[in-house]
Write a protein that holds these residues in place. Structure first.
Motif, PDB file in Angstrom:
ATOM      1  N   GLY A 219      -2.236 -12.601  22.301  1.00  0.00           N
ATOM      2  CA  GLY A 219      -1.195 -13.362  21.628  1.00  0.00           C
ATOM      3  C   GLY A 219      -0.666 -12.655  20.398  1.00  0.00           C
ATOM      4  O   GLY A 219      -0.323 -13.294  19.405  1.00  0.00           O
ATOM      5  N   ASP A 220      -0.586 -11.309  20.475  1.00  0.00           N
ATOM      6  CA  ASP A 220      -0.082 -10.489  19.361  1.00  0.00           C
ATOM      7  C   ASP A 220      -0.960 -10.604  18.116  1.00  0.00           C
ATOM      8  O   ASP A 220      -0.485 -10.409  16.992  1.00  0.00           O
ATOM      9  N   SER A 221      -2.230 -10.904  18.320  1.00  0.00           N
ATOM     10  CA  SER A 221      -3.175 -10.867  17.206  1.00  0.00           C
ATOM     11  C   SER A 221      -3.495  -9.409  16.877  1.00  0.00           C
ATOM     12  O   SER A 221      -3.362  -8.532  17.733  1.00  0.00           O
ATOM     13  N   PRO A 222      -3.923  -9.130  15.622  1.00  0.00           N
ATOM     14  CA  PRO A 222      -4.276  -7.747  15.269  1.00  0.00           C
ATOM     15  C   PRO A 222      -5.331  -7.177  16.210  1.00  0.00           C
ATOM     16  O   PRO A 222      -6.311  -7.852  16.541  1.00  0.00           O
ATOM     17  N   ALA A 223      -5.115  -5.953  16.657  1.00  0.00           N
ATOM     18  CA  ALA A 223      -6.097  -5.278  17.501  1.00  0.00           C
ATOM     19  C   ALA A 223      -7.206  -4.744  16.606  1.00  0.00           C
ATOM     20  O   ALA A 223      -6.943  -3.977  15.685  1.00  0.00           O
ATOM     21  N   PRO A 224      -8.448  -5.137  16.836  1.00  0.00           N
ATOM     22  CA  PRO A 224      -9.537  -4.722  15.937  1.00  0.00           C
ATOM     23  C   PRO A 224      -9.665  -3.207  15.868  1.00  0.00           C
ATOM     24  O   PRO A 224      -9.642  -2.512  16.888  1.00  0.00           O
ATOM     25  N   GLY A 225      -9.771  -2.691  14.651  1.00  0.00           N
ATOM     26  CA  GLY A 225     -10.086  -1.281  14.461  1.00  0.00           C
ATOM     27  C   GLY A 225      -8.939  -0.319  14.667  1.00  0.00           C
ATOM     28  O   GLY A 225      -9.169   0.878  14.823  1.00  0.00           O
ATOM     29  N   ILE A 226      -7.685  -0.809  14.674  1.00  0.00           N
ATOM     30  CA  ILE A 226      -6.538   0.084  14.794  1.00  0.00           C
ATOM     31  C   ILE A 226      -5.540  -0.256  13.698  1.00  0.00           C
ATOM     32  O   ILE A 226      -4.698  -1.158  13.846  1.00  0.00           O
ATOM     33  N   GLY A 227      -5.670   0.442  12.576  1.00  0.00           N
ATOM     34  CA  GLY A 227      -4.765   0.245  11.454  1.00  0.00           C
ATOM     35  C   GLY A 227      -4.114   1.554  11.072  1.00  0.00           C
ATOM     36  O   GLY A 227      -4.573   2.635  11.458  1.00  0.00           O
ATOM     37  N   PHE A 228      -3.028   1.473  10.295  1.00  0.00           N
ATOM     38  CA  PHE A 228      -2.268   2.663   9.936  1.00  0.00           C
ATOM     39  C   PHE A 228      -1.940   2.656   8.451  1.00  0.00           C
ATOM     40  O   PHE A 228      -1.656   1.610   7.860  1.00  0.00           O
ATOM     41  N   ALA A 229      -1.992   3.857   7.854  1.00  0.00           N
ATOM     42  CA  ALA A 229      -1.711   4.012   6.429  1.00  0.00           C
ATOM     43  C   ALA A 229      -0.697   5.129   6.223  1.00  0.00           C
ATOM     44  O   ALA A 229      -0.763   6.168   6.889  1.00  0.00           O
ATOM     45  N   ILE A 230       0.234   4.924   5.283  1.00  0.00           N
ATOM     46  CA  ILE A 230       1.192   5.964   4.921  1.00  0.00           C
ATOM     47  C   ILE A 230       0.434   7.044   4.152  1.00  0.00           C
ATOM     48  O   ILE A 230      -0.301   6.739   3.214  1.00  0.00           O
ATOM     49  N   PRO A 231       0.576   8.320   4.550  1.00  0.00           N
ATOM     50  CA  PRO A 231      -0.222   9.375   3.909  1.00  0.00           C
ATOM     51  C   PRO A 231       0.098   9.540   2.437  1.00  0.00           C
ATOM     52  O   PRO A 231       1.244   9.358   1.996  1.00  0.00           O
ATOM     53  N   ALA A 232      -0.922   9.902   1.667  1.00  0.00           N
ATOM     54  CA  ALA A 232      -0.797   9.991   0.211  1.00  0.00           C
ATOM     55  C   ALA A 232       0.267  10.991  -0.219  1.00  0.00           C
ATOM     56  O   ALA A 232       0.960  10.776  -1.223  1.00  0.00           O
ATOM     57  N   SER A 233       0.411  12.082   0.503  1.00  0.00           N
ATOM     58  CA  SER A 233       1.405  13.093   0.110  1.00  0.00           C
ATOM     59  C   SER A 233       2.814  12.514   0.153  1.00  0.00           C
ATOM     60  O   SER A 233       3.633  12.775  -0.737  1.00  0.00           O
ATOM     61  N   MET A 234       3.123  11.708   1.175  1.00  0.00           N
ATOM     62  CA  MET A 234       4.430  11.058   1.247  1.00  0.00           C
ATOM     63  C   MET A 234       4.562   9.996   0.161  1.00  0.00           C
ATOM     64  O   MET A 234       5.629   9.833  -0.443  1.00  0.00           O
ATOM     65  N   VAL A 235       3.477   9.269  -0.101  1.00  0.00           N
ATOM     66  CA  VAL A 235       3.505   8.259  -1.159  1.00  0.00           C
ATOM     67  C   VAL A 235       3.866   8.908  -2.491  1.00  0.00           C
ATOM     68  O   VAL A 235       4.741   8.411  -3.232  1.00  0.00           O
ATOM     69  N   ARG A 236       3.235  10.042  -2.810  1.00  0.00           N
ATOM     70  CA  ARG A 236       3.527  10.722  -4.071  1.00  0.00           C
ATOM     71  C   ARG A 236       4.969  11.230  -4.118  1.00  0.00           C
ATOM     72  O   ARG A 236       5.638  11.135  -5.148  1.00  0.00           O
ATOM     73  N   THR A 237       5.447  11.767  -3.006  1.00  0.00           N
ATOM     74  CA  THR A 237       6.816  12.288  -2.960  1.00  0.00           C
ATOM     75  C   THR A 237       7.829  11.194  -3.280  1.00  0.00           C
ATOM     76  O   THR A 237       8.736  11.390  -4.099  1.00  0.00           O
ATOM     77  N   ILE A 238       7.670  10.035  -2.645  1.00  0.00           N
ATOM     78  CA  ILE A 238       8.615   8.939  -2.855  1.00  0.00           C
ATOM     79  C   ILE A 238       8.417   8.289  -4.220  1.00  0.00           C
ATOM     80  O   ILE A 238       9.376   8.045  -4.956  1.00  0.00           O
ATOM     81  N   ALA A 239       7.165   8.009  -4.585  1.00  0.00           N
ATOM     82  CA  ALA A 239       6.895   7.323  -5.856  1.00  0.00           C
ATOM     83  C   ALA A 239       7.314   8.174  -7.048  1.00  0.00           C
ATOM     84  O   ALA A 239       7.841   7.641  -8.039  1.00  0.00           O
ATOM     85  N   ASP A 240       7.081   9.479  -6.992  1.00  0.00           N
ATOM     86  CA  ASP A 240       7.490  10.352  -8.099  1.00  0.00           C
ATOM     87  C   ASP A 240       8.994  10.273  -8.335  1.00  0.00           C
ATOM     88  O   ASP A 240       9.455  10.239  -9.488  1.00  0.00           O
ATOM     89  N   GLN A 241       9.774  10.244  -7.262  1.00  0.00           N
ATOM     90  CA  GLN A 241      11.225  10.157  -7.410  1.00  0.00           C
ATOM     91  C   GLN A 241      11.638   8.810  -8.012  1.00  0.00           C
ATOM     92  O   GLN A 241      12.521   8.753  -8.876  1.00  0.00           O
ATOM     93  N   ILE A 242      11.000   7.744  -7.548  1.00  0.00           N
ATOM     94  CA  ILE A 242      11.340   6.418  -8.067  1.00  0.00           C
ATOM     95  C   ILE A 242      10.997   6.306  -9.553  1.00  0.00           C
ATOM     96  O   ILE A 242      11.792   5.796 -10.355  1.00  0.00           O
ATOM     97  N   VAL A 243       9.819   6.791  -9.939  1.00  0.00           N
ATOM     98  CA  VAL A 243       9.408   6.736 -11.344  1.00  0.00           C
ATOM     99  C   VAL A 243      10.334   7.585 -12.206  1.00  0.00           C
ATOM    100  O   VAL A 243      10.739   7.184 -13.299  1.00  0.00           O
ATOM    101  N   ARG A 244      10.689   8.769 -11.704  1.00  0.00           N
ATOM    102  CA  ARG A 244      11.519   9.694 -12.484  1.00  0.00           C
ATOM    103  C   ARG A 244      12.993   9.296 -12.516  1.00  0.00           C
ATOM    104  O   ARG A 244      13.643   9.323 -13.573  1.00  0.00           O
TER     105      ARG A 244
END
Length: 342
Positions: A219-244
């Motif tokens: 019923g479209d419930s979360p599948a156990p043990g399969i999650g996804f995270a945005i990689p830190a390098s991309m997070v820094r690239t985007i966040a640095d631009q927003i902060v600056r």
């Protein structure tokens, strides 16, 4: 994996006859216990170091998580956590009351956003962000956040895969973004974990947990043990631009410069992307792509839906030269295009 192997050492091997140069079960037991204690100490050390940098974000009746980005009160989170809100209430691991914060900028295309505390409390601790290009499958990771509103919660797992390209739903609070190079993890990711921290045992944030897979059979419930995270390098690239700069000035995301929709054939099967609009002066326009064309290929990748086109573009770079295969007036045509930036 550690627990399983330690269990085998401690209790699943037969005793070895005693004598010179032999090891008995009695002498093996303390070594296994010591390894387990070391791992437990590592978990607790990372939690003490990083959890103070993970916050709970409240937008009206919705809750999510965030990570303290710098000592000026900037907090990075998911765009789908902030939604349409511009003011927030933020609770840190050590604060007794919520702190007011305002939106700096939201970038739904990468599902990232930065908010800023109106008042920076003393002792605010920025998190350390690691190099996500060095993340390896099998690494032990901890996910920290506020799943289901339970603040300062921690789950554990491993890196299950890297380099995943994942498309978020555009309904149910999702942004519809297609994100490349995501880190897949077995650590539990539940509603409220979004925007928190995926952390290695060096105490470095290697990703921002963003979504969990769903199982249509449940019923479209979360599948156990399969999650996804945005990689830190991309997070820094985007966040640095927003902060600056207060916005994203260099997304690094390739684009064709069209508006399209999934095209279905006579058998009602997805068969390409129908071009609804072509941006004047954009890459598609310069390549001669026209409204009404149906895109069926990008480079060597078959295109059958708007999602498959977004995923192919997510793995490309602005300025890259490639080919677009399309159908026009019943015929097949291939054009060369230099991709632009989203």
């Amino acid at each position: 994996m550690w627990v399983c192997s330690l269990g085998l050492i401690a209790g699943c091997t037969a005793p070895v006859p005693s004598g010179e140069g032999t090891v008995t079960r009695r002498t093996a037991q303390p070594a296994a216990v010591a390894q387990a204690d070391d791992l437990e100490d590592a978990y607790q050390r990372v939690i003490r170091d990083v959890l103070p940098s993970v916050v709970q974000i409240q937008t009206g009746s919705e809750l999510g998580s965030g990570v303290v980005y710098d000592d000026k009160g900037h907090i990075v989170t998911n765009a789908h956590v902030v939604g349409d809100a511009r003011i927030f209430r933020v609770t840190t691991a050590s604060s007794r009351e919520a702190l007011a914060a305002t939106l700096v900028y939201s970038y739904p295309e990468q599902d990232l956003a930065v908010i800023r505390l109106n008042r920076v409390p003393s002792g605010l601790k920025p998190a350390a962000f690691g190099d996500s290009t060095k993340v390896e499958v099998g690494q032990i990771v901890l996910a920290m956040g506020s799943p289901l509103g339970l603040s300062s919660s921690v789950t554990q797992g491993i890196v299950s895969a890297t380099g995943r390209t994942v498309s978020e739903p555009s309904t149910g609070g999702g942004t519809g973004a297609t994100i490349a190079n995501m880190v897949q993890t077995s650590a539990a990711i539940n509603p409220g974990n979004s925007g928190g921290a995926l952390v290695n045992l060096d105490g470095q944030v290697i990703g921002i947990p963003t979504l969990a897979a769903v199982d249509p059979g449940l019923g479209d419930s979360p599948a156990p043990g399969i999650g996804f995270a945005i990689p830190a390098s991309m997070v820094r690239t985007i966040a640095d631009q927003i902060v600056r700069d207060g916005r994203v000035t260099d997304s690094g995301r390739a684009a064709l410069g069209i508006t399209g929709r999934t095209y279905v054939d006579a058998e009602f099967q997805p068969a390409g992307v129908a071009v609804v609009e072509v941006r004047t002066g954009g890459p598609a326009d310069k390549a001669g792509i026209e409204t009404g064309d149906v895109i069926t290929g990008l480079g060597d990748t078959d295109i059958t839906t708007i999602t498959s086109l977004a995923e192919a573009l997510a793995e490309a770079r602005p300025g890259q030269r490639t080919t677009v295969t399309l159908m026009r007036d019943g015929g097949r045509k291939t054009v060369e295009v230099t991709l632009g930036e989203q």
